[in-house]
Design a protein around this motif. Structure first.
Motif, short mmCIF file in Angstrom:
data_model
loop_
_atom_site.label_atom_id
_atom_site.label_comp_id
_atom_site.label_asym_id
_atom_site.label_seq_id
_atom_site.Cartn_x
_atom_site.Cartn_y
_atom_site.Cartn_z
N ARG A 151 45.48 31.51 48.16
CA ARG A 151 46.19 32.46 49.03
C ARG A 151 45.27 33.04 50.09
NH1 ARG A 151 46.56 37.78 48.76
NH2 ARG A 151 45.78 37.88 46.62
N THR A 152 44.03 33.35 49.70
CA THR A 152 43.14 34.01 50.66
C THR A 152 42.37 33.01 51.53
OG1 THR A 152 41.33 34.02 49.05
CG2 THR A 152 42.82 35.95 49.11
N GLY A 153 42.29 31.75 51.07
CA GLY A 153 41.52 30.75 51.81
C GLY A 153 40.03 30.90 51.65
N LEU A 154 39.61 31.75 50.75
CA LEU A 154 38.19 31.96 50.50
C LEU A 154 37.68 30.98 49.45
CD1 LEU A 154 38.13 35.87 50.29
CD2 LEU A 154 37.36 34.45 52.22
N ASP A 155 36.42 30.63 49.55
CA ASP A 155 35.78 29.91 48.45
C ASP A 155 34.76 30.87 47.83
OD1 ASP A 155 33.55 29.96 50.12
OD2 ASP A 155 33.87 27.90 50.80
N ARG A 156 34.07 30.41 46.80
CA ARG A 156 33.18 31.32 46.07
C ARG A 156 31.99 31.77 46.93
NH1 ARG A 156 35.78 28.42 42.40
NH2 ARG A 156 36.34 29.38 40.41
N GLN A 157 31.51 30.89 47.78
CA GLN A 157 30.40 31.29 48.64
C GLN A 157 30.83 32.36 49.62
OE1 GLN A 157 28.45 28.04 50.63
NE2 GLN A 157 27.06 29.35 51.79
N ALA A 158 32.02 32.17 50.22
CA ALA A 158 32.54 33.19 51.15
C ALA A 158 32.79 34.50 50.41
CB ALA A 158 33.81 32.67 51.81
N LYS A 172 41.69 33.08 23.41
CA LYS A 172 40.73 33.19 24.50
C LYS A 172 40.87 32.04 25.48
CE LYS A 172 37.15 35.83 22.08
NZ LYS A 172 35.75 35.83 21.59
N ALA A 173 41.14 30.86 24.94
CA ALA A 173 41.34 29.70 25.82
C ALA A 173 42.56 29.91 26.71
CB ALA A 173 41.49 28.43 24.99
N LYS A 174 43.62 30.47 26.11
CA LYS A 174 44.82 30.75 26.90
C LYS A 174 44.53 31.79 27.96
CE LYS A 174 48.23 29.67 23.31
NZ LYS A 174 49.30 30.22 22.44
N GLN A 175 43.74 32.82 27.56
CA GLN A 175 43.39 33.86 28.52
C GLN A 175 42.54 33.30 29.65
OE1 GLN A 175 41.51 36.87 26.14
NE2 GLN A 175 43.44 37.59 25.23
N ARG A 176 41.57 32.41 29.27
CA ARG A 176 40.75 31.80 30.31
C ARG A 176 41.60 30.94 31.24
NH1 ARG A 176 37.09 31.05 26.00
NH2 ARG A 176 37.83 28.90 25.73
N ALA A 177 42.54 30.20 30.62
CA ALA A 177 43.40 29.35 31.44
C ALA A 177 44.25 30.19 32.39
CB ALA A 177 44.29 28.47 30.56
N ALA A 178 44.80 31.30 31.84
CA ALA A 178 45.61 32.18 32.69
C ALA A 178 44.76 32.82 33.78
CB ALA A 178 46.26 33.26 31.83
N LYS A 179 43.52 33.20 33.39
CA LYS A 179 42.63 33.80 34.37
C LYS A 179 42.25 32.80 35.45
CE LYS A 179 38.40 36.57 34.51
NZ LYS A 179 37.29 37.12 33.69
N ASN A 180 42.01 31.55 35.02
CA ASN A 180 41.68 30.51 36.00
C ASN A 180 42.84 30.27 36.96
OD1 ASN A 180 39.14 30.14 34.95
ND2 ASN A 180 39.76 28.50 33.55
N ARG A 181 44.05 30.32 36.38
CA ARG A 181 45.22 30.15 37.26
C ARG A 181 45.30 31.28 38.28
NH1 ARG A 181 47.62 28.51 32.35
NH2 ARG A 181 48.54 30.58 32.03
N LEU A 182 44.99 32.50 37.82
CA LEU A 182 45.01 33.63 38.74
C LEU A 182 44.00 33.44 39.86
CD1 LEU A 182 45.26 36.73 36.34
CD2 LEU A 182 46.99 35.94 37.95
N TYR A 183 42.79 33.02 39.46
CA TYR A 183 41.75 32.84 40.47
C TYR A 183 42.10 31.70 41.43
CZ TYR A 183 38.44 36.20 38.55
OH TYR A 183 37.82 37.36 38.17
N ARG A 184 42.64 30.60 40.86
CA ARG A 184 43.01 29.50 41.76
C ARG A 184 44.06 29.95 42.76
NH1 ARG A 184 42.66 26.37 37.01
NH2 ARG A 184 44.93 26.46 36.72
#
Length: 416
Positions: free
Chosen positions: A302-309, A285-297
């Motif tokens: 790439r999109t230039g969006l932040d979480r509020q946007a 799960k930690a690896k999946q979270r890390a991979a998911k976090n990398r995807l989100y980062r």
């Protein structure tokens, strides 16, 4: 004070037997001149007499300082006499002060099999001895195929490191010797060893007939002095918990102890396996979270969006499409864009893919012809228009201005 001697013609003399073990009588040696009896250990002359307590015994005319038989205490002699009496009462032939042919050991009481072979040595151990020395003496008996039990009157450091019974002499006439420690019964509710008291004669009979055996407990436990019920128990608790290694118990209790130990070992094995599996799951799960976090980062970069946007972007999407939406994680199957699902059903458990949010323009595939593409700016719209090889449906949802637009982009000259 001792109970055996040697006679030149009669051979071994044991005064605890009616016929002295050689077909003679007590009257033939007690206060009879000319009868020459010698100590089997030191060879010194010994004589028969009766103590003030009425106990028949032999004594050295001149007490030698190095003879162990001559220097044994009264307590030792009385305990030896009781042990041989108990063995004989159980139906066994038993002899006092039997030495090995090599002279490496001398048993206080040797119990014999029906064929005359050695069965068990009963040792009264009242003088100080180290754990190492008593273990070595026990090893000599084991080497010669002789079982052994050591009997003491009070706690000592060696007690319980070898087969042991602690006993207590009768306090009044008519009472019998009792076992105060060394016998135990097993309980599995809860798992524990509990001390048992009994008469010495019963304990000796049980060990000689195999009804009790020395057993090393496999089930650990802690007890308090009150579990013993003896006056000295509180001071002995440390030995019970930390030093006692062998208990006399029934074969059935020993077997149940071993069974419980196996059950606990299996439970520990299962627990360890479950813990390892849980650790692997946590790691995965930690690896999946890390991979998911990398995807989100990567997605935010790439999109230039932040979480509020992004929250504003999602709100505009729901407003424009007029339905509850769910956004998946960045997905490589859709050009690292985020799948957009319409939620339906009574509990919103049905998801229908209706679009792709913010896909990488360089990784568009056939799905771009069928699914609307959601982007946050007209600049993104222009990039998609330059990449279109077929008509694309594009929604512009600007989270900064709140502007919403819908465009159908015609094919450009760039092929997929």
């Amino acid at each position: 004070m001792q109970f055996t001697a040697e006679h030149a013609e009669w051979g071994r003399v044991d005064i605890t037997l009616d016929d002295l073990g050689c077909g003679r009588s007590w009257e033939e040696i007690h206060r009879v001149r000319g009868v020459e009896l010698v100590c089997p250990e030191c060879g010194g002359q010994v004589h028969a007499r009766v103590s003030k307590l009425g106990t028949r015994h032999l004594y050295h005319r001149t007490k030698p300082p190095s003879c162990s038989l001559a220097n044994e205490s009264l307590e030792h002699h009385l305990l030896k006499l009781e042990l041989v009496t108990c063995a004989r009462a159980a139906g066994f032939r038993a002899e006092l002060e039997v030495a090995a042919p090599t002279g490496e050991w001398r048993a206080d009481v040797m119990v014999l099999n029906a064929d005359g072979s050695w069965l068990m040595a009963l040792e009264a151990q009242l003088s100080p001895i180290t754990v190492e020395d008593i273990a070595a003496r026990t090893g000599l008996y084991e080497r010669d195929g002789v079982a052994v039990c050591w009997f003491g009157l009070r706690p000592r450091p060696w007690v319980g490191t070898v087969p042991t019974l602690l006993v207590q002499a009768p306090e009044e006439q008519g009472q019998t010797w009792t076992v105060t420690a060394g016998l135990a019964r097993f309980s599995d509710r809860p798992v524990s060893w509990l001390p048992v008291g009994t008469g010495l004669s019963d304990a000796v009979a049980w060990m000689l007939t195999g009804r009790i055996v020395p057993h090393t407990p496999l089930s650990s436990q802690r007890v308090t002095g009150k579990d013993w019920g003896y006056e000295w128990a509180e001071g002995w608790t440390r030995y019970w918990n930390d030093s006692w290694r062998l208990w006399w118990t029934t074969p059935a209790y020993a077997a149940r102890d071993a069974e419980c130990a196996r059950e606990r070992a299996e439970a520990r094995r299962r627990q360890e396996a479950e813990e390892k599996a849980a650790a692997r799951r946590r790691e995965e799960k930690a690896k999946q979270r890390a991979a998911k976090n990398r995807l989100y980062r990567a997605f935010w970069d790439r999109t230039g969006l932040d979480r509020q946007a992004w929250r504003g972007f999602r709100a505009l999407a729901e407003l424009h499409l007029d339905c509850p939406l769910a956004f998946g994680a960045p997905d490589a199957r859709y050009g690292d864009g985020r799948p957009v699902y319409e939620r339906s059903g009574p509990d919103g458990e049905q998801w229908t893919l209706i679009g792709i949010a913010c896909p990488d323009p360089g990784r568009l595939r056939a799905w771009a012809e069928e699914l609307p593409l959601l982007v946050p700016s007209y600049a993104d719209l222009d990039v998609l228009a330059g990449r279109a090889w077929a008509p694309f449906q594009v929604y512009v949802l600007d989270p900064y201005t709140g502007e919403i637009d819908q465009e159908r982009v015609p094919p450009a000259s760039v092929s997929p």
